[in-house]
Design a protein around this motif. Sequence first.
Motif, PDB file in Angstrom:
ATOM      1  N   UNK A  61      -7.758   6.439  -5.798  1.00 42.40           N
ATOM      2  CA  UNK A  61      -7.590   7.147  -4.527  1.00 42.40           C
ATOM      3  C   UNK A  61      -6.163   6.948  -4.021  1.00 42.40           C
ATOM      4  N   UNK A  62      -5.344   7.976  -4.223  1.00 41.08           N
ATOM      5  CA  UNK A  62      -3.924   7.874  -3.905  1.00 41.08           C
ATOM      6  C   UNK A  62      -3.549   8.921  -2.863  1.00 41.08           C
ATOM      7  N   UNK A  63      -2.309   8.896  -2.443  1.00 40.99           N
ATOM      8  CA  UNK A  63      -1.805   9.847  -1.453  1.00 40.99           C
ATOM      9  C   UNK A  63      -1.434  11.152  -2.160  1.00 40.99           C
ATOM     10  N   UNK A  64      -2.337  12.133  -2.060  1.00 39.84           N
ATOM     11  CA  UNK A  64      -2.072  13.442  -2.665  1.00 39.84           C
ATOM     12  C   UNK A  64      -0.891  14.105  -1.963  1.00 39.84           C
ATOM     13  N   UNK A  65      -0.211  14.962  -2.697  1.00 45.38           N
ATOM     14  CA  UNK A  65       0.965  15.631  -2.164  1.00 45.38           C
ATOM     15  C   UNK A  65       0.602  16.419  -0.899  1.00 45.38           C
ATOM     16  N   UNK A  66       1.347  16.171   0.162  1.00 44.06           N
ATOM     17  CA  UNK A  66       1.107  16.817   1.443  1.00 44.06           C
ATOM     18  C   UNK A  66       2.403  16.876   2.235  1.00 44.06           C
ATOM     19  N   UNK A  67       2.402  17.662   3.282  1.00 46.85           N
ATOM     20  CA  UNK A  67       3.558  17.816   4.155  1.00 46.85           C
ATOM     21  C   UNK A  67       3.157  17.410   5.565  1.00 46.85           C
ATOM     22  N   UNK A  68       4.060  16.704   6.240  1.00 45.87           N
ATOM     23  CA  UNK A  68       3.875  16.367   7.655  1.00 45.87           C
ATOM     24  C   UNK A  68       4.999  16.995   8.462  1.00 45.87           C
ATOM     25  N   UNK A  69       4.702  17.377   9.676  1.00 49.02           N
ATOM     26  CA  UNK A  69       5.699  18.032  10.520  1.00 49.02           C
ATOM     27  C   UNK A  69       6.559  17.043  11.296  1.00 49.02           C
ATOM     28  N   UNK A  70       6.380  15.757  11.060  1.00 51.83           N
ATOM     29  CA  UNK A  70       7.193  14.717  11.687  1.00 51.83           C
ATOM     30  C   UNK A  70       7.646  13.727  10.630  1.00 51.83           C
ATOM     31  N   UNK A  71       8.755  13.031  10.906  1.00 54.23           N
ATOM     32  CA  UNK A  71       9.190  11.954  10.018  1.00 54.23           C
ATOM     33  C   UNK A  71       8.101  10.895   9.940  1.00 54.23           C
ATOM     34  N   UNK A  72       8.021  10.232   8.786  1.00 54.85           N
ATOM     35  CA  UNK A  72       7.083   9.123   8.612  1.00 54.85           C
ATOM     36  C   UNK A  72       7.807   7.978   7.915  1.00 54.85           C
ATOM     37  N   UNK A  73       7.739   6.783   8.480  1.00 61.41           N
ATOM     38  CA  UNK A  73       8.345   5.599   7.878  1.00 61.41           C
ATOM     39  C   UNK A  73       7.252   4.810   7.167  1.00 61.41           C
ATOM     40  N   UNK A  74       7.490   4.510   5.896  1.00 60.72           N
ATOM     41  CA  UNK A  74       6.569   3.717   5.080  1.00 60.72           C
ATOM     42  C   UNK A  74       7.156   2.323   4.888  1.00 60.72           C
ATOM     43  N   UNK A  75       6.308   1.296   5.041  1.00 64.70           N
ATOM     44  CA  UNK A  75       6.714  -0.087   4.811  1.00 64.70           C
ATOM     45  C   UNK A  75       5.737  -0.698   3.814  1.00 64.70           C
ATOM     46  N   UNK A  76       6.255  -1.120   2.657  1.00 58.34           N
ATOM     47  CA  UNK A  76       5.441  -1.782   1.647  1.00 58.34           C
ATOM     48  C   UNK A  76       5.105  -3.186   2.139  1.00 58.34           C
ATOM     49  N   UNK A  77       3.818  -3.545   2.088  1.00 58.20           N
ATOM     50  CA  UNK A  77       3.392  -4.873   2.534  1.00 58.20           C
ATOM     51  C   UNK A  77       3.036  -5.791   1.374  1.00 58.20           C
TER      52      UNK A  77
END
Length: 143
Positions: free
Chosen positions: A45-61
Motif C-alpha cells: 500500500x503505497x502513495x499512488x500518483x496524485x496531484x495536490x493543489x497546495x505545496x506539501x512538505x514530506x519528512x522521513x521519520x
Amino acid sequence: MTEEAKKIIEKLSLEPLEGEGGYFRFLTEYGNGAGCIYYLVTEESFSHLHLLTNDEVWVFLEGDRARQITVDQSLSLSRTVLGPENRVVNVEKNHFQGTKLLENNHGYALFSTFMRPRYKGEMYMEGKKDLRIREMEEVKEYL
C-alpha cells in the motif's frame, strides 16, 4: 505486510488512506491553518500518483528508504530518495507525486507531511485520471 509495519500502524493508530493508498493519522492543525499527518507506506500500500493543489512538505521519520517521483505540468519527471540521508522534500503544488518503498528491510517507511491550508478532499486528483500521465511509461507502476 511485515509484523514490524503492523506494529507501527497499531501503535500510531493509522488508518488506510482511501484513493491514495498508504496509512495515515491526522495529528494537528496549526494556527495558520496548516495541517500535519503521519503517513506510512508499505510494499502493498503505497502513495499512488496524485496531484495536490497546495505545496506539501514530506519528512522521513523511520523505516526503509522510499523513492518519490514528481511530474510537473510540462511532464518533466523527477526522482528523489527519502531516507536517513535525505529526510525533507517539498512537493510543489500542481505537481503529480507518488511514493513507494525503494527497499524492503522493515516493510514500511514512516513520514510526517505538512500542508497549508490543511488538506481537504477537493485538493486531490488521481494521476490515472490525467490522460497525459497515463501515457507515461515511467510512472505506470505508481498508478
